[in-house]
Design an enzyme around this catalytic site. Structure first.
Site, PDB file in Angstrom:
ATOM      1  N   GLU A 438       0.844  -1.193   0.000  1.00  0.00           N
ATOM      2  CA  GLU A 438       0.000   0.000   0.000  1.00  0.00           C
ATOM      3  C   GLU A 438       0.886   1.252   0.000  1.00  0.00           C
ATOM      4  OE1 GLU A 438      -1.635   0.721   3.773  1.00  0.00           O
ATOM      5  OE2 GLU A 438      -2.831   2.428   3.126  1.00  0.00           O
ATOM      6  N   ASP A 511      -0.374  -1.004   6.083  1.00  0.00           N
ATOM      7  CA  ASP A 511      -0.182  -0.490   7.439  1.00  0.00           C
ATOM      8  C   ASP A 511      -1.057  -1.232   8.444  1.00  0.00           C
ATOM      9  OD1 ASP A 511       1.636   1.338   6.623  1.00  0.00           O
ATOM     10  OD2 ASP A 511       0.182   2.981   6.414  1.00  0.00           O
ATOM     11  N   ASP A 513      -3.067  -0.179  10.438  1.00  0.00           N
ATOM     12  CA  ASP A 513      -4.122   0.712  10.940  1.00  0.00           C
ATOM     13  C   ASP A 513      -5.428   0.458  10.189  1.00  0.00           C
ATOM     14  OD1 ASP A 513      -3.747   1.728   8.453  1.00  0.00           O
ATOM     15  OD2 ASP A 513      -2.886   3.638   9.100  1.00  0.00           O
ATOM     16  N   ASP A 515      -6.955   2.081   7.756  1.00  0.00           N
ATOM     17  CA  ASP A 515      -6.880   2.151   6.296  1.00  0.00           C
ATOM     18  C   ASP A 515      -6.236   0.898   5.737  1.00  0.00           C
ATOM     19  OD1 ASP A 515      -8.074   4.557   6.324  1.00  0.00           O
ATOM     20  OD2 ASP A 515      -6.217   5.735   6.155  1.00  0.00           O
TER      21      ASP A 515
END
Ligand code: 1YM
Length: 646
Positions: A438, A511, A513, A515
């Site tokens: 990403e 990541d 997180d 997202d």
């Protein structure tokens, strides 16, 4: 605790083993030596199988018409209790074995069919060898049997009778209670997952209309209790699957067709909705048949034929239009096909494909006759279904054109690989890895940090298409997905060809997180719907970047969870600092290599498909439109995110 090996000489003497009992025990020893042969595995999956085996016996008793309620309790310390209100098991001496029939049921390994007669003798897994297999693999089993006006108890440890049959007195009750604790020496995992069992019991409750399950988690004071009972049977199952997808239905009532031929029965429940994907779940003798088989083939053939005939007759298709395909007529369909028969034959790789040829005609005839009648009697429903199928056919044509265009374009490009792909040197898929990363900056770090001999990097950026909400024609030629398709080189959808796959490890690196998890979900949804063999073959992985860098002076360590961070902070002592990584892009190439990409030191999660129906639902819930089920799912599963296992 008395194990098999720990059984004392004295006990062996008092048990007075004669020849037939020695055979018995050898049988159960075989189960303990090779548990995988009997319950598939000794992982969490095998553990849950033990419960299914005992519950299946209770379901058989319900199918025979003697029991209407099954009570299952998860108890503290690894105990499970299963109770039915059936006849209980005869306890008289079995003339062949010279011991009580009840004891025989738990100590003799029966190959093949269950003894006794009547009913279908069919349900789940092991076709009746269940009780003795569970007994062999349990540290202890305690049985309370109420039969013919008397209650008896008996107890076993690792297959051996340790408390002989003992009469407890007269009773008006009837039924069997089996309490057991799985053997921690056999199973890698001994904690039950409430939701896995709940899903299974719910499925069984749908398949056996009216049968009541009371399922309670008594391991903690705040444990759940659920009652599952569906008078509507598989009709309710279809409603449930439709509701879970929050789908808008094309017709209010579920269609239901059934035929009973004495020794076999077939039932079909179906309903169309406005979604694009198809949910067809088939069962034979209450056993899920994900590989399909004759009953599924009969259903599909009849559905396609009836809808084409209707479309021609009523001019939804013009003379020079091509026939609707199976995919066209199953778009937006939720359907359950359930057959019950004697001596079901299971074939296929995972023995989950029905082989009995007579079931093809039985289901085909049922659907051909009843569905045509239904369409004649319900012209407005028929029109809605026709519109849906004809639109699907047009979309399929559009998709074919888009695909051809892509193909021609890529032929012109001389099959050029995507510009953003940093490919590896080795060309052997068995040893190569593709990292789908990403973001451009993380992509940059990964390109510099990788071992370019066998690791390729494909950075993705921007908003990815949610394939759950798009029809096929939008998926082909999508500018975010096409680099992935070309890089993998194996095509997509029906044309996917595993042999052309360019890498056997496909690692999604995003990541840690929200997202990142969204991107992971979008990628997995895409693989699941359009490149399913990648997941079935275990080629898809999720990279595990560290959450923290913990450092003190020149010492530097990485932590992959909050608890690990705390341990390391304590180890490094005063002055140690943890700073949380905001994203992969923050790591320099060396750090990324060392923590996340180096095969010698990294951890990755392999994405496994345990249960296709559950996975299908999970993707619908996570990636579909409905907000409420998604919130519920996330709240329920948030504690599992460290160990994603679809
Ligand atoms: C909690 C699990 O196993 N119930 C159960 C098992 C049996 C019977 C009734 C039963 C079956 C028959 C006749 C028959 C079993 N019996 C046998 C055996 N619940 C659970 N409930 N009478 C009672 O099949 O004819 C094996 S299983 F061997 F006795 F027939």
């Amino acid at each position: 605790m008395k194990g098999v090996n720990a059984l004392s000489e004295e006990q062996k003497v008092t048990q007075k083993y004669d020849e037939s009992q020695i055979q018995v025990l050898e049988g159960l020893e075989a189960v303990r030596k090779r548990p995988g042969m009997y319950i598939g595995s000794t992982s969490a999956r095998g553990l849950h199988h033990l419960v299914y085996e005992i519950v299946d016996n209770a379901i058989d008793e319900a199918l025979a018409g003697h029991c209407d309620t099954i009570t299952v309790e998860l108890l503290p310390d690894g105990w499970v209790s299963v109770q039915d209100n059936g006849r209980g098991i005869p306890y008289g001496i079995n003339p062949q074995k010279g011991i009580s029939t009840l004891e025989v049921v738990f100590t003799v390994l029966h190959a093949g069919g269950k003894f006794g007669s009547g009913g279908y003798k069919i349900s789940g897994g092991l076709h009746g060898v269940g009780a003795s297999v569970v007994n062999a693999l349990a540290q202890r089993v305690e049985v309370v049997n109420c039969h013919g006006g008397k209650c008896h108890t008996i107890a076993f440890e690792r297959g051996y009778t340790v408390e002989p049959l003992c009469e407890q007195g007269d009773t008006e009750e009837h039924g069997l209670t089996v309490r057991f604790k799985a053997d921690g020496e056999i199973f890698e995992e001994t904690e039950y997952d409430f939701d896995i069992l709940l899903t299974r019991f719910r499925e069984q409750a749908f398949l056996n209309a009216g049968l009541k399950f009371i399922f309670t988690d008594k391991r903690t004071p705040e444990g759940e209790s659920v009652i599952l009972q569906y008078e509507g049977g598989i009709r309710s199952y279809v409603e449930h699957l439709t509701r879970q997808r929050d789908a808008e239905v094309l017709h209010p009532d579920v269609m239901y067709f059934a035929v009973d031929k004495g020794t076999s029965t077939a039932e079909v429940a179906m309903q169309y909705n406005t979604n694009y994907n198809e949910v067809l779940v088939t069962f034979a003798n209450d056993i899920n048949t994900p590989e399909g088989g004759t009953h599924e083939a009969g259903f599909k053939a009849a559905l396609t034929k009836v809808l084409n005939d209707y479309a021609r007759k009523n001019k939804f298709l013009k003379d020079d239009d091509k026939n609707l395909t199976g995919e066209d007529v199953r778009e937006g369909l939720v359907a359950i096909v359930s057959v019950k028969l004697q001596e079901a034959q299971f074939e296929g790789q995972t023995k989950s494909k029905l082989g009995n040829s007579e079931m093809r005609a039985m289901v085909d005839n049922l659907v051909s006759e009843k569905l045509s009648e239904y369409l004649e009697e319900n012209p407005s429903v028929a029109r809605a279904i026709m519109d849906k199928a004809v639109t699907a056919a047009h979309a399929r044509e559009a998709a074919r054109r888009a695909r051809e265009l892509t193909r021609r374009k890529s032929a012109l490009d001389s099959m050029r690989l995507p510009g953003k792909l940093a490919d590896c040197q080795d060309r052997r898929p068995e040893v190569t890895e593709l990292y789908i990363v990403e973001g451009d900056s993380a992509g940059g770090s990964a390109k510099q940090g990788r071992d370019s001999r066998f690791q390729a990097i494909l950075p993705l950026w921007g908003k990815m298409l949610n394939v759950e909400k798009a029809r096929v024609d939008k998926v082909f030629g999508n500018d975010k997905l096409s680099p992935v398709i070309t890089a993998l080189g194996a095509g997509i959808g029906d044309e996917f060809n595993l042999e052309k796959l360019r890498y056997h490890k496909i690692v999604i690196m995003a990541d840690a997180d929200v997202d990142g998890s969204h991107i992971r979900c979008l990628m997995l949804t895409f693989f699941f719907r359009y490149m399913r063999p990648l997941i079935d073959n275990g080629y898809v992985y999720i990279a595990q970047p560290p959450l923290y860098r913990v450092h003190k002076g020149k010492q530097e360590r990485y932590a992959f969870s909050d608890s690990e961070r705390d341990v390391i902070l304590a180890e490094l002592g005063n002055g140690a600092l943890a700073d949380r990584y905001k994203g992969l892009g923050e790591m320099d190439p060396d750090q990324l290599w060392e923590t996340t990409m180096n095969p010698d030191t990294r951890t990755m999660l392999r994405v496994e498909l345990q249960d296709a129906i559950a996975a299908d639902q999970m993707f619908t819930v996570l990636m579909g439109d409905a907000v409420e089920p998604r919130r519920e799912f996330i709240e329920k599963n948030a504690r599992f995110v460290e160990n994603l296992d679809i």
